[in-house]
Design a protein around this motif. Structure first.
Motif, PDB file in Angstrom:
ATOM      1  N   UNK A 216       6.637 -10.391   2.124  1.00 55.29           N
ATOM      2  CA  UNK A 216       5.369  -9.672   2.184  1.00 55.29           C
ATOM      3  C   UNK A 216       4.264 -10.294   1.339  1.00 55.29           C
ATOM      4  N   UNK A 217       4.645 -11.076   0.331  1.00 53.83           N
ATOM      5  CA  UNK A 217       3.621 -11.730  -0.480  1.00 53.83           C
ATOM      6  C   UNK A 217       3.022 -12.921   0.263  1.00 53.83           C
ATOM      7  N   UNK A 433      -6.272   7.899  -4.742  1.00 55.29           N
ATOM      8  CA  UNK A 433      -6.803   7.233  -3.554  1.00 55.29           C
ATOM      9  C   UNK A 433      -5.746   6.288  -2.996  1.00 55.29           C
ATOM     10  N   UNK A 434      -5.505   6.385  -1.681  1.00 54.70           N
ATOM     11  CA  UNK A 434      -4.520   5.518  -1.020  1.00 54.70           C
ATOM     12  C   UNK A 434      -5.263   4.398  -0.296  1.00 54.70           C
ATOM     13  N   UNK A 435      -4.882   3.149  -0.583  1.00 52.16           N
ATOM     14  CA  UNK A 435      -5.547   1.994   0.020  1.00 52.16           C
ATOM     15  C   UNK A 435      -4.541   1.137   0.802  1.00 52.16           C
ATOM     16  N   UNK A 436      -4.958   0.702   1.990  1.00 57.40           N
ATOM     17  CA  UNK A 436      -4.205  -0.314   2.733  1.00 57.40           C
ATOM     18  C   UNK A 436      -4.922  -1.642   2.536  1.00 57.40           C
ATOM     19  N   UNK A 437      -4.204  -2.630   1.999  1.00 55.11           N
ATOM     20  CA  UNK A 437      -4.805  -3.946   1.748  1.00 55.11           C
ATOM     21  C   UNK A 437      -4.829  -4.792   3.018  1.00 55.11           C
ATOM     22  N   UNK A 438      -3.698  -4.872   3.698  1.00 59.76           N
ATOM     23  CA  UNK A 438      -3.649  -5.610   4.954  1.00 59.76           C
ATOM     24  C   UNK A 438      -2.344  -5.270   5.684  1.00 59.76           C
ATOM     25  N   UNK A 450       4.425  -4.880   8.641  1.00 58.69           N
ATOM     26  CA  UNK A 450       4.384  -4.518   7.224  1.00 58.69           C
ATOM     27  C   UNK A 450       2.976  -4.012   6.893  1.00 58.69           C
ATOM     28  N   UNK A 451       2.900  -2.836   6.290  1.00 61.04           N
ATOM     29  CA  UNK A 451       1.632  -2.287   5.806  1.00 61.04           C
ATOM     30  C   UNK A 451       1.636  -2.435   4.295  1.00 61.04           C
ATOM     31  N   UNK A 452       0.839  -3.361   3.782  1.00 52.19           N
ATOM     32  CA  UNK A 452       0.806  -3.636   2.347  1.00 52.19           C
ATOM     33  C   UNK A 452      -0.274  -2.768   1.717  1.00 52.19           C
ATOM     34  N   UNK A 453       0.120  -1.919   0.735  1.00 54.47           N
ATOM     35  CA  UNK A 453      -0.785  -0.914   0.192  1.00 54.47           C
ATOM     36  C   UNK A 453      -0.458  -0.611  -1.264  1.00 54.47           C
ATOM     37  N   UNK A 483       7.641  -0.722  14.912  1.00 53.06           N
ATOM     38  CA  UNK A 483       8.156  -0.230  13.641  1.00 53.06           C
ATOM     39  C   UNK A 483       7.269  -0.635  12.476  1.00 53.06           C
ATOM     40  N   UNK A 484       7.115   0.293  11.513  1.00 51.58           N
ATOM     41  CA  UNK A 484       6.295   0.052  10.325  1.00 51.58           C
ATOM     42  C   UNK A 484       7.155   0.051   9.066  1.00 51.58           C
ATOM     43  N   UNK A 485       6.691  -0.718   8.088  1.00 51.32           N
ATOM     44  CA  UNK A 485       7.336  -0.732   6.778  1.00 51.32           C
ATOM     45  C   UNK A 485       6.229  -0.811   5.724  1.00 51.32           C
ATOM     46  N   UNK A 486       6.133   0.212   4.892  1.00 51.25           N
ATOM     47  CA  UNK A 486       5.098   0.257   3.858  1.00 51.25           C
ATOM     48  C   UNK A 486       5.626  -0.389   2.577  1.00 51.25           C
ATOM     49  N   UNK A 487       4.841  -1.329   2.008  1.00 50.63           N
ATOM     50  CA  UNK A 487       5.270  -2.037   0.787  1.00 50.63           C
ATOM     51  C   UNK A 487       4.067  -2.235  -0.131  1.00 50.63           C
ATOM     52  N   UNK A 488       4.379  -2.420  -1.411  1.00 45.70           N
ATOM     53  CA  UNK A 488       3.330  -2.782  -2.369  1.00 45.70           C
ATOM     54  C   UNK A 488       3.022  -4.279  -2.237  1.00 45.70           C
ATOM     55  N   UNK A 489       1.831  -4.661  -2.678  1.00 42.53           N
ATOM     56  CA  UNK A 489       1.442  -6.067  -2.621  1.00 42.53           C
ATOM     57  C   UNK A 489       2.332  -6.893  -3.564  1.00 42.53           C
ATOM     58  N   UNK A 490       2.901  -7.972  -3.015  1.00 40.24           N
ATOM     59  CA  UNK A 490       3.753  -8.848  -3.844  1.00 40.24           C
ATOM     60  C   UNK A 490       5.133  -8.306  -4.117  1.00 40.24           C
ATOM     61  N   UNK A 491       5.430  -7.142  -3.588  1.00 40.25           N
ATOM     62  CA  UNK A 491       6.742  -6.557  -3.849  1.00 40.25           C
ATOM     63  C   UNK A 491       7.828  -7.362  -3.155  1.00 40.25           C
TER      64      UNK A 491
END
Length: 492
Positions: A216-217, A433-438, A450-453, A483-491
């Motif tokens: 994801x990074x 506040x919830x943000x989606x980065x990309x 992958x939804x990086x947020x 299918x979606x997978x939510x992850x933190x940036x760089x996780x």
């Protein structure tokens, strides 16, 4: 490649010999007569030569089902190059067996008389009674105890041409089992892998339960399938008993490959057959019809297990429903296996020729209401028996495979996500506040996004559904889960 057919009455050990030769528990075996019904085909390695092995149903007379099994088995024998005619060494030679043996022998085929269940040296005396068949190619063996099979293998080997020897470069790509693992009985094998009685058969998507990965990074990397994978589509035909799965397989192949009968539960072993259509390799698997858990008995337990194994290896499922009858809760449970295995899907409304045409819109609406979890699956109405609209199904399969295998560029994905965010912002979570980065696609077959947020847990299922709908509006994902997978940036 030469064809070897194993022929004989029920319960003489044909499927056990088939499993022994292919070095795999592939055909279901049991003491119940008629366990094998369709002709099962696999490539076997006889020492270092390849051959196509055919396991046939028992040659027996009786009801409509057994007559059709016999007909299919004899067709396989007539098309084969080598015949292994099996008899039970514990009984006496049967006049009907001798008659059929002479008939096949007169066709000029290489034929061996395999007397099974010669389990010990004392039983060898029984072998003399079978010399009245009048052949020198007679082998007394015990498949169950793996006794005296070497001479039979040598005889088969001598009948195969030198051109079928596996080349050295190919041999590196074939796993040859030197020592067979200790085999379990079918009952023990099933008991290890059977579902818990309370399991409802569904697995639900939860991003927190998915294994972590490290892609994801790196925004634009994706797991790609090679061309051979994309060009080979494995399609499971599933549904409850008597909805017409075997008829559909025969219609798709253009030949009678699977036994069709009015007897519920005709298909036991999954039957696979491959055709080439518009440069794509399509492998269809006709699976056993599924019943309610309480009605599954005997060998149908093993059939259910094999069906689930096939679904794990498939890319696509044809969910066959009987359009001439009311839909059942069981239909929904079976369709749930498609959702569980994340397969591409087409809903096939079979027997449309005898359905009430005036109820067309009503039937389609009921399908959509009952199978909401397969809302992405297109519906086709057809008649496998009359071949009505079956030809359209081939092209639909290719189209769905393209959708299932597609890779959406990251830039295009993010344009859609940005538009969706502008139209409806993400709700806050506990004042945060919830943000989606990309967003980025990281896998195909099925497409996974992958939804990086900043707060992955803040992606509520309702907003995930909203994003799914927006992506389906922008791109052709018909027939495929998304299918979606939510992850933190760089996780990681």
């Amino acid at each position: 490649m030469k064809k070897i057919a194993i022929i004989g009455r029920p319960n003489v050990g044909k499927s056990s010999l088939f499993n022994r030769l292919v070095k795999k528990r592939d055909a279901i075996t049991s003491d119940l007569a008629g366990t094998t019904r369709d002709v099962k085909r696999k490539t076997a390695l006889i020492i270092d030569k390849e051959a196509e092995l055919l396991d046939t149903g028992g040659l027996d007379k009786g009801c409509e089902l057994f007559d059709k099994i016999k007909e299919m088995s004899l067709k396989a024998a007539y098309k084969a190059d080598i015949i292994l005619f099996m008899v039970d060494g514990k009984g006496l030679p049967e006049e009907e067996d001798k008659k059929l043996f002479y008939e096949l022998q007169a066709m000029g085929k290489d034929i061996a008389l395999v007397v099974n269940k010669i389990d010990n040296d004392k039983m060898k005396e029984k072998l003399w009674e079978f010399y009245e068949f009048g052949t020198d190619a007679i082998f007394g063996i015990s498949v169950a105890h793996n006794r005296n099979t070497v001479e039979l293998l040598d005889w088969i080997y001598d009948k195969l041409p030198e051109s079928d020897i596996l080349k050295e470069e190919d041999e590196n790509n074939v796993q040859i089992v030197e020592e067979e693992k200790e085999e379990l009985s079918d009952e023990e094998f099933f008991s290890q892998y059977a579902e818990d009685e309370e399991d409802d058969g569904y697995i639900y998507w939860d991003e927190e339960e998915i294994e972590d990965d490290s892609i994801f990074a790196q925004n634009d990397r994706i797991k790609e399938f090679d061309e051979n994978d994309i060009n080979h589509i494995k399609i499971a035909i599933i549904g409850r008993t008597n909805v017409g799965k075997s008829s559909l397989l025969n219609a798709l192949l253009g030949e009678e490959r699977s036994v069709v009968s009015s007897v519920a539960g005709t298909t036991i072993d999954p039957i696979d057959e491959t055709i080439v259509y518009k440069d794509k390799q399509l492998t269809f698997v006709d699976t056993a019809g599924l019943r309610r858990r309480g009605k599954i008995v005997g060998i149908e337990k093993f059939a259910l297990m094999r069906t689930k194994e096939m679904l794990e290896n498939a890319n696509m499922a044809l969910v066959v429903l009987d359009a001439s009858e009311p839909f059942l809760d069981l239909d929904e449970k079976i369709a749930g296996l498609v959702d569980q295995n994340r397969l591409a899907c087409i809903i096939v409304l079979n027997k449309w020729d005898i359905a009430k045409r005036e109820d067309h819109d009503k039937i389609i609406k009921e399908v959509r209401d009952r199978f909401k979890f397969l809302a992405y699956a297109p519906i086709i109405t057809l008649s496998a028996k009359s071949h009505q609209r079956v030809d359209k199904l081939h092209d639909m399969i290719l189209e769905i495979n393209e959708n299932y295998s597609q890779r959406i560029p990251t830039s295009q994905l993010n344009e859609v996500v940005e538009r969706a965010l502008r139209r409806h912002t993400l709700p806050s979570m506990h004042g945060q506040v919830i943000r989606i980065y990309y967003a980025t696609q990281y896998e195909t077959r099925p497409p996974k996004i992958a939804i990086v947020m900043n707060k992955p847990k803040g992606l509520h299922f309702t907003y995930r559904r909203y994003l799914t709908n927006k992506l389906r509006e922008a791109f052709n994902f018909s027939g495929t889960p998304l299918l979606f997978k939510a992850k933190k940036r760089g996780e990681k």
